[in-house]
Design an enzyme around this catalytic site. Structure first.
Site, PDB file in Angstrom:
ATOM      1  N   SER A 180      37.934  34.607  38.307  1.00 48.96           N
ATOM      2  CA  SER A 180      38.423  35.590  37.332  1.00 48.96           C
ATOM      3  C   SER A 180      38.686  34.900  36.008  1.00 48.96           C
ATOM      4  O   SER A 180      39.503  33.968  35.939  1.00 48.96           O
ATOM      5  CB  SER A 180      39.721  36.233  37.821  1.00 48.96           C
ATOM      6  OG  SER A 180      40.338  36.890  36.729  1.00 48.96           O
ATOM      7  N   HIS A 205      34.141  37.434  37.564  1.00 43.40           N
ATOM      8  CA  HIS A 205      35.041  38.587  37.678  1.00 43.40           C
ATOM      9  C   HIS A 205      35.794  38.778  36.360  1.00 43.40           C
ATOM     10  O   HIS A 205      36.419  37.843  35.848  1.00 43.40           O
ATOM     11  CB  HIS A 205      36.013  38.334  38.829  1.00 43.40           C
ATOM     12  CG  HIS A 205      36.918  39.479  39.146  1.00 43.40           C
ATOM     13  ND1 HIS A 205      36.531  40.548  39.931  1.00 43.40           N
ATOM     14  CD2 HIS A 205      38.200  39.727  38.782  1.00 43.40           C
ATOM     15  CE1 HIS A 205      37.542  41.392  40.061  1.00 43.40           C
ATOM     16  NE2 HIS A 205      38.568  40.933  39.363  1.00 43.40           N
ATOM     17  N   ASP A 255      38.547  40.971  34.308  1.00 42.10           N
ATOM     18  CA  ASP A 255      39.701  41.850  34.498  1.00 42.10           C
ATOM     19  C   ASP A 255      40.056  42.588  33.213  1.00 42.10           C
ATOM     20  O   ASP A 255      40.542  41.990  32.251  1.00 42.10           O
ATOM     21  CB  ASP A 255      40.907  41.013  34.966  1.00 42.10           C
ATOM     22  CG  ASP A 255      40.785  40.604  36.420  1.00 42.10           C
ATOM     23  OD1 ASP A 255      40.532  41.489  37.265  1.00 42.10           O
ATOM     24  OD2 ASP A 255      40.945  39.406  36.718  1.00 42.10           O
ATOM     25  N   MET A 308      42.426  45.239  31.432  1.00 42.21           N
ATOM     26  CA  MET A 308      43.773  45.810  31.594  1.00 42.21           C
ATOM     27  C   MET A 308      44.201  46.531  30.327  1.00 42.21           C
ATOM     28  O   MET A 308      43.929  46.055  29.220  1.00 42.21           O
ATOM     29  CB  MET A 308      44.778  44.702  31.899  1.00 42.21           C
ATOM     30  CG  MET A 308      44.424  43.848  33.104  1.00 42.21           C
ATOM     31  SD  MET A 308      45.746  42.690  33.454  1.00 42.21           S
ATOM     32  CE  MET A 308      45.000  41.750  34.797  1.00 42.21           C
ATOM     33  N   HIS A 331      36.339  44.666  36.692  1.00 41.25           N
ATOM     34  CA  HIS A 331      37.451  45.297  37.406  1.00 41.25           C
ATOM     35  C   HIS A 331      38.297  46.049  36.383  1.00 41.25           C
ATOM     36  O   HIS A 331      39.005  45.431  35.590  1.00 41.25           O
ATOM     37  CB  HIS A 331      38.257  44.194  38.104  1.00 41.25           C
ATOM     38  CG  HIS A 331      39.465  44.672  38.832  1.00 41.25           C
ATOM     39  ND1 HIS A 331      40.433  43.793  39.280  1.00 41.25           N
ATOM     40  CD2 HIS A 331      39.884  45.911  39.214  1.00 41.25           C
ATOM     41  CE1 HIS A 331      41.382  44.478  39.906  1.00 41.25           C
ATOM     42  NE2 HIS A 331      41.082  45.765  39.859  1.00 41.25           N
ATOM     43  N   MET A 345      41.310  47.993  35.309  1.00 42.87           N
ATOM     44  CA  MET A 345      42.705  48.363  35.610  1.00 42.87           C
ATOM     45  C   MET A 345      43.172  49.205  34.429  1.00 42.87           C
ATOM     46  O   MET A 345      44.027  48.778  33.631  1.00 42.87           O
ATOM     47  CB  MET A 345      43.545  47.094  35.805  1.00 42.87           C
ATOM     48  CG  MET A 345      43.232  46.399  37.129  1.00 42.87           C
ATOM     49  SD  MET A 345      43.773  44.689  37.192  1.00 42.87           S
ATOM     50  CE  MET A 345      42.330  43.908  36.456  1.00 42.87           C
ATOM     51  N   MET A 396      43.272  44.757  46.757  1.00 42.34           N
ATOM     52  CA  MET A 396      44.190  43.945  45.952  1.00 42.34           C
ATOM     53  C   MET A 396      45.216  43.299  46.878  1.00 42.34           C
ATOM     54  O   MET A 396      45.904  43.999  47.632  1.00 42.34           O
ATOM     55  CB  MET A 396      44.929  44.813  44.920  1.00 42.34           C
ATOM     56  CG  MET A 396      44.057  45.446  43.840  1.00 42.34           C
ATOM     57  SD  MET A 396      43.104  44.279  42.846  1.00 42.34           S
ATOM     58  CE  MET A 396      44.387  43.190  42.209  1.00 42.34           C
ATOM     59  N   GLY A 423      47.746  43.091  37.511  1.00 44.27           N
ATOM     60  CA  GLY A 423      48.356  42.938  36.195  1.00 44.27           C
ATOM     61  C   GLY A 423      48.415  41.494  35.725  1.00 44.27           C
ATOM     62  O   GLY A 423      48.276  41.240  34.536  1.00 44.27           O
ATOM     63  N   PHE A 424      48.580  40.578  36.664  1.00 42.87           N
ATOM     64  CA  PHE A 424      48.751  39.185  36.266  1.00 42.87           C
ATOM     65  C   PHE A 424      48.089  38.249  37.257  1.00 42.87           C
ATOM     66  O   PHE A 424      48.035  38.545  38.451  1.00 42.87           O
ATOM     67  CB  PHE A 424      50.244  38.836  36.170  1.00 42.87           C
ATOM     68  CG  PHE A 424      50.983  39.705  35.195  1.00 42.87           C
ATOM     69  CD1 PHE A 424      50.945  39.433  33.832  1.00 42.87           C
ATOM     70  CD2 PHE A 424      51.672  40.820  35.638  1.00 42.87           C
ATOM     71  CE1 PHE A 424      51.602  40.257  32.921  1.00 42.87           C
ATOM     72  CE2 PHE A 424      52.335  41.656  34.740  1.00 42.87           C
ATOM     73  CZ  PHE A 424      52.297  41.375  33.374  1.00 42.87           C
ATOM     74  N   GLY A 425      47.596  37.117  36.737  1.00 41.98           N
ATOM     75  CA  GLY A 425      47.095  36.061  37.605  1.00 41.98           C
ATOM     76  C   GLY A 425      48.268  35.237  38.133  1.00 41.98           C
ATOM     77  O   GLY A 425      49.408  35.378  37.676  1.00 41.98           O
ATOM     78  N   ASP A 457      41.165  40.392  45.893  1.00 37.31           N
ATOM     79  CA  ASP A 457      41.582  40.028  44.537  1.00 37.31           C
ATOM     80  C   ASP A 457      43.085  39.795  44.495  1.00 37.31           C
ATOM     81  O   ASP A 457      43.862  40.736  44.656  1.00 37.31           O
ATOM     82  CB  ASP A 457      41.179  41.148  43.567  1.00 37.31           C
ATOM     83  CG  ASP A 457      41.328  40.735  42.118  1.00 37.31           C
ATOM     84  OD1 ASP A 457      41.780  39.607  41.859  1.00 37.31           O
ATOM     85  OD2 ASP A 457      40.989  41.564  41.252  1.00 37.31           O
ATOM     86  N   GLY A 483      41.402  33.316  40.411  1.00 37.54           N
ATOM     87  CA  GLY A 483      41.645  32.941  39.021  1.00 37.54           C
ATOM     88  C   GLY A 483      42.277  31.573  38.948  1.00 37.54           C
ATOM     89  O   GLY A 483      41.608  30.556  38.715  1.00 37.54           O
ATOM     90  N   SER A 484      43.580  31.529  39.189  1.00 39.61           N
ATOM     91  CA  SER A 484      44.297  30.261  39.023  1.00 39.61           C
ATOM     92  C   SER A 484      43.769  29.177  39.948  1.00 39.61           C
ATOM     93  O   SER A 484      43.704  28.006  39.551  1.00 39.61           O
ATOM     94  CB  SER A 484      45.801  30.478  39.215  1.00 39.61           C
ATOM     95  OG  SER A 484      46.063  31.425  40.207  1.00 39.61           O
TER      96      SER A 484
HETATM   97  C1  DX5 Z   1      45.087  40.663  38.934  1.00 41.35           C
HETATM   98  C2  DX5 Z   1      43.612  40.449  38.675  1.00 41.35           C
HETATM   99  C3  DX5 Z   1      43.066  39.280  39.380  1.00 41.35           C
HETATM  100  C4  DX5 Z   1      43.682  37.983  39.000  1.00 41.35           C
HETATM  101  C5  DX5 Z   1      43.624  37.053  40.158  1.00 41.35           C
HETATM  102  O1  DX5 Z   1      45.476  41.865  38.385  1.00 41.35           O
HETATM  103  O2  DX5 Z   1      42.862  41.594  39.075  1.00 41.35           O
HETATM  104  O3  DX5 Z   1      41.650  39.212  39.270  1.00 41.35           O
HETATM  105  O4  DX5 Z   1      43.106  37.396  37.897  1.00 41.35           O
HETATM  106  O5  DX5 Z   1      44.288  35.917  39.797  1.00 41.35           O
HETATM  107  P1  DX5 Z   1      44.789  34.847  40.833  1.00 41.35           P
HETATM  108  O6  DX5 Z   1      43.611  34.373  41.599  1.00 41.35           O
HETATM  109  O7  DX5 Z   1      45.419  33.811  39.980  1.00 41.35           O
HETATM  110  O8  DX5 Z   1      45.784  35.550  41.743  1.00 41.35           O
HETATM  111 ZN    ZN Z   2      40.594  41.555  39.275  1.00 43.19          ZN
END
Ligand code: DX5
Ligand code: ZN
Length: 230
Positions: A12, A37, A39, A41, A70, A72, A141, A146-148, A177, A199-200
């Site tokens: 992501s 991916h 995201d 938002m 994706h 959101m 999910m 909303g956040f990584g 995800d 992501g992270s």
């Molecule tokens: C969250 C996003 C994810 C997010 C995943 O709302 O849809 O794609 O970036 O991040 P990690 O892998 O850090 O949980």
């Molecule tokens: Zn996502």
């Protein structure tokens, strides 16, 4: 995009350097990413704001493979054509984003793109059963969107297992995800997931100047998942 349940790692770019998306996309693909991916938002459906179709269009030439968008956002329908024109290969909308998810999925399919259905941790799969002939991917999910960098919600593993049984031999991907790591990837792979967003856990320790850690992170997540998938 031919269908297969082989494990796919989808970094992501929410965890990438926002000032350097093009180079980041090239780096993660060179380091072994299967899908990218993206995201989106809106600060309304989720508390965070990222970017829209113009940014997707700008990064598209830097992605050779699948661009997995994706959404959101709420409402969704008015923006579907713009994300399709921006070059998305998969467009996922949330079941919770409005009263007419059936119409939304029809609209995504009408663009010729693959249709994804994302469900929040608090949403069950009963509603998904009525939409199976309209989706190419279900995104489960495993954090609240909303956040990584959030913690994986373990109660979702049973949902993935039940969803996998419901899908049967239909050509529908199960994407996970949120909170995917070397530790959690095997749990969802064993339950039936084939697309792992991270992501992270992919971007940690690396950068555009030093992308080798991206490759090591992707390889480690993939190896753990493939082993568990059996
Ligand atoms: C969250 C996003 C994810 C997010 C995943 O709302 O849809 O794609 O970036 O991040 P990690 O892998 O850090 O949980
Ligand atoms: Zn996502």
């Amino acid at each position: 995009m031919s269908f297969s349940r082989t494990i796919k790692i989808a970094p992501s770019i929410l965890s990438a350097d926002f000032a350097n998306f093009g180079a980041e996309c090239r780096a993660i693909e060179a380091q072994g990413a299967d899908w990218v991916h993206v995201d989106v938002m809106d600060g309304h459906f989720v508390p965070n704001i990222t970017f829209g179709p113009a940014t997707c269009a700008a990064i598209r030439p830097h992605i050779k493979g699948v661009m997995d968008v994706h959404l959101m956002i709420s409402p969704v329908d008015a923006y579907i054509d713009a994300f399709a024109a921006a070059g998305a290969d998969v467009i996922s909308a949330h079941l919770e984003a409005g009263p007419h998810i059936h119409r939304t999925l029809q609209a995504i399919r009408a663009t010729g793109k693959k249709a994804g259905l994302a469900i929040n941790p608090g949403t069950g799969i009963e509603a998904v059963s009525h939409l199976l002939d309209m989706v190419d991917l279900v995104c489960v999910m495993t954090v609240n969107p909303g956040f990584g960098g959030q913690k994986f919600i373990h109660s979702q593993i049973e949902k993935v297992r039940n969803l996998r049984a419901m899908i049967g031999d239909r050509p529908i991907h199960i994407e996970i995800d949120g909170g995917v790591t070397v530790e959690t990837a095997p749990l969802v792979a064993a339950a039936g997931a084939d697309v792992l967003v991270a992501g992270s856990a992919v971007f940690k320790g690396g950068s555009v100047e030093n992308p080798a850690p991206y490759g090591a992170n992707i390889a480690a997540i993939r190896a753990a998942a493939v082993k568990a998938q059996g």
